[in-house]
Design an enzyme around this catalytic site. Structure first.
Site, PDB file in Angstrom:
ATOM      1  N   ASP A 238       0.862  -1.183   0.000  1.00 21.49           N
ATOM      2  CA  ASP A 238       0.000   0.000   0.000  1.00 21.49           C
ATOM      3  C   ASP A 238       0.898   1.233   0.000  1.00 21.49           C
ATOM      4  O   ASP A 238       1.859   1.328   0.777  1.00 21.49           O
ATOM      5  CB  ASP A 238      -0.885  -0.017   1.259  1.00 21.49           C
ATOM      6  N   ASN A 246      -1.910  13.005  -3.466  1.00 17.36           N
ATOM      7  CA  ASN A 246      -2.962  13.438  -4.397  1.00 17.36           C
ATOM      8  C   ASN A 246      -3.408  14.858  -4.090  1.00 17.36           C
ATOM      9  O   ASN A 246      -3.566  15.688  -4.996  1.00 17.36           O
ATOM     10  CB  ASN A 246      -4.185  12.532  -4.265  1.00 17.36           C
ATOM     11  N   ASP A 255      -1.848   9.424 -10.410  1.00 21.84           N
ATOM     12  CA  ASP A 255      -1.988   8.304 -11.369  1.00 21.84           C
ATOM     13  C   ASP A 255      -0.622   7.873 -11.900  1.00 21.84           C
ATOM     14  O   ASP A 255      -0.335   6.679 -12.030  1.00 21.84           O
ATOM     15  CB  ASP A 255      -2.861   8.727 -12.555  1.00 21.84           C
ATOM     16  N   GLU A 281      -4.705   2.328  -4.181  1.00 19.38           N
ATOM     17  CA  GLU A 281      -3.231   2.403  -4.192  1.00 19.38           C
ATOM     18  C   GLU A 281      -2.661   1.173  -3.511  1.00 19.38           C
ATOM     19  O   GLU A 281      -1.606   1.223  -2.903  1.00 19.38           O
ATOM     20  CB  GLU A 281      -2.699   3.694  -3.551  1.00 19.38           C
TER      21      GLU A 281
HETATM   22  P1  GH3 Z   1      -1.648   5.321   4.297  1.00 16.59           P
HETATM   23  O1  GH3 Z   1      -0.213   5.628   4.378  1.00 16.59           O
HETATM   24  O2  GH3 Z   1      -2.235   5.040   5.663  1.00 16.59           O
HETATM   25  O3  GH3 Z   1      -1.984   4.281   3.333  1.00 16.59           O
HETATM   26  O4  GH3 Z   1      -2.336   6.690   3.834  1.00 16.59           O
HETATM   27  P2  GH3 Z   1      -3.016   6.936   2.487  1.00 16.59           P
HETATM   28  O5  GH3 Z   1      -3.236   8.378   2.357  1.00 16.59           O
HETATM   29  O6  GH3 Z   1      -2.297   6.295   1.392  1.00 16.59           O
HETATM   30  O7  GH3 Z   1      -4.381   6.139   2.621  1.00 16.59           O
HETATM   31  P3  GH3 Z   1      -5.810   6.483   2.302  1.00 16.59           P
HETATM   32  O8  GH3 Z   1      -6.578   5.209   2.244  1.00 16.59           O
HETATM   33  O9  GH3 Z   1      -6.321   7.514   3.294  1.00 16.59           O
HETATM   34  O10 GH3 Z   1      -5.794   7.155   0.905  1.00 16.59           O
HETATM   35  C1  GH3 Z   1      -5.655   6.420  -0.282  1.00 16.59           C
HETATM   36  C2  GH3 Z   1      -5.743   7.406  -1.387  1.00 16.59           C
HETATM   37  O11 GH3 Z   1      -5.453   6.807  -2.638  1.00 16.59           O
HETATM   38  C3  GH3 Z   1      -7.090   8.026  -1.529  1.00 16.59           C
HETATM   39  C4  GH3 Z   1      -7.290   8.213  -2.985  1.00 16.59           C
HETATM   40  O12 GH3 Z   1      -7.378   9.577  -3.296  1.00 16.59           O
HETATM   41  C5  GH3 Z   1      -6.053   7.634  -3.594  1.00 16.59           C
HETATM   42  N1  GH3 Z   1      -6.371   6.859  -4.753  1.00 16.59           N
HETATM   43  C6  GH3 Z   1      -7.028   5.713  -4.816  1.00 16.59           C
HETATM   44  N2  GH3 Z   1      -7.127   5.322  -6.105  1.00 16.59           N
HETATM   45  C7  GH3 Z   1      -6.504   6.231  -6.860  1.00 16.59           C
HETATM   46  C8  GH3 Z   1      -6.272   6.414  -8.246  1.00 16.59           C
HETATM   47  O13 GH3 Z   1      -6.670   5.589  -9.093  1.00 16.59           O
HETATM   48  N3  GH3 Z   1      -5.579   7.489  -8.663  1.00 16.59           N
HETATM   49  C9  GH3 Z   1      -5.128   8.409  -7.789  1.00 16.59           C
HETATM   50  N4  GH3 Z   1      -4.449   9.458  -8.248  1.00 16.59           N
HETATM   51  N5  GH3 Z   1      -5.358   8.287  -6.483  1.00 16.59           N
HETATM   52  C10 GH3 Z   1      -6.021   7.230  -5.997  1.00 16.59           C
HETATM   53 MG    MG Z   2      -2.022   4.196   1.315  1.00 12.73          MG
HETATM   54 MG    MG Z   3      -4.899   2.079   1.088  1.00  9.87          MG
END
Ligand code: GH3
Ligand code: MG
Ligand code: MG
Length: 360
Positions: A238, A246, A255, A281
């Protein structure tokens, strides 16, 4: 010399005649055999197979006459076709008003006797005749007349046979072309199916397998590992603090980061490993025949590869959870849950690290 009137069905007759495609064809044995038989049976020097075209008669076969066509005006056969069911018999042309001044009567071959049995198609069109000609007056016996009619039916059979063969040839060509087209459609369909099936298995953003497909592979590999008594390891990765990435640099930079992580993962994969994008992610790597130790080594290599990548925007790291089968009774979902729990431990412990978990 009164020209023969036209048959009532002249237009249909010409149409049928043209469909047989016999006009202006070369001599053929089958027709020459018939004129030969006609001349022998009727004991005459001249026998013809004649087709009456719009303005001429075409002689498909001839015995005793070296002409391939004449005008319709002078054709005895043009008269014969007016009574399709009968043999037209002219015993002495010099005494018949229709023919007395016919050039073939007045000069060579000086026709006196003529008998023509019409060639009648199955649709009732009189196309021409099988006829016999003599230079002296005479008449046919009843058996000769019947035989002449039998020969005219043989000519029509030949015509029908020839047409059927041509039709068959055409149908076979058409069929071959349909088969070719069908084959091309089938190939195209297979290509479309293959690409649809690849599409349905692939994550669009990264090009890795998607979660649905990964779950199928996980079930298969889990089965195989159970059957063979081999270890099976799962890594769950992860991206750390990706939300803030983002939020700070925008979704499209996010992305691009996901694509790079996916590429590093794909490049680290060994031949039998399977990698996939599991969610937003989150990524997974399934490692058949791999013990805990081997899995941790690979997980570390991936983690370091991502950490050390030349990131342009901001350093990116991942946390990894590792879980290995066997470890008691397990299911594919337990392997996922075990790796997920270990991943959570990595996050809690400060991120950018690998944790080896156990089956829960
Ligand atoms: P952690 O270290 O605890 O994993 O924190 P985090 O911010 O990575 O975790 P969180 O689950 O809060 O956020 C995941 C983010 O991933 C939220 C979302 O905006 C981003 N995300 C998910 N799918 C995509 C994608 O396809 N493209 C982009 N650019 N961002 C994505
Ligand atoms: Mg994460
Ligand atoms: Mg996650």
């Amino acid at each position: 010399m009164p020209a023969a009137q036209l048959p009532a069905n002249e237009a249909q007759r010409l149409d049928v005649l043209s469909q047989y495609r016999i006009l202006d064809t070369l001599a053929e044995q089958a027709y020459d055999d018939i004129t030969l038989l006609a001349s022998h049976i009727c004991e005459v020097p001249i026998a013809l197979v004649s087709f009456v075209d719009k303005d001429r008669q075409f002689l498909k076969s001839k015995v005793g006459l070296d002409v391939s066509e004449t005008s319709r005006e002078v054709a005895f056969c043009a008269h014969a076709i007016l009574s399709p069911g009968e043999v037209l018999e002219v015993r002495d042309a010099t005494k018949d008003a229709r023919f007395a001044d016919n050039p073939f009567v007045m000069s060579e071959p000086r026709i006196r006797f003529y008998a023509g049995a019409p060639l009648v198609s199955p649709s009732g069109a009189a196309l021409g005749t099988v006829c016999v000609i003599d230079k002296k007056p005479r008449e046919l016996t009843q058996p000769q007349s019947v035989a002449l009619q039998a020969l005219s039916r043989q000519v029509v059979s030949q015509l029908e046979l020839r047409k059927a063969l041509e039709d068959l040839g055409k149908h076979m060509q058409e069929r071959a072309s349909y088969e070719q087209r069908l084959e091309a459609y089938q190939l195209r369909l297979e290509e479309i199916n293959a690409s649809l099936s690849i599409d349905s298995q692939t994550d669009k953003l990264t090009g890795l397998s998607n979660r649905r497909y990964f779950d199928e592979i996980l079930a298969e590999e889990h089965d195989r590992a159970c059957r063979r008594g081999k270890p099976l390891s799962l890594l769950m990765l992860d991206v750390d603090h990706f939300k803030s990435f983002n939020d700070t640099f925008g979704h499209s930079a996010g992305d691009q980061t996901l694509r790079v992580v996916a590429k590093i993962l794909a490049d680290s994969k060994r031949t039998n490993d399977h990698v996939a994008r599991y969610g937003g992610e989150e990524f997974v790597a399934l490692l058949p025949d791999t013990t805990e130790e081997g899995a941790v080594i690979l997980a570390e290599r991936i983690r370091k590869g991502i950490q050390n990548y030349n990131w342009q925007v901001r350093p990116v790291t991942v946390s990894v959870g590792v879980c290995t089968f066997p470890g008691g009774d397990s299911s594919p979902s337990q392997l996922i849950e075990g790796a997920d729990a270990a991943l959570y431990v990595s996050k809690e412990a400060g991120r950018n690290r690998v944790t080896l978990g156990s089956l829960v």
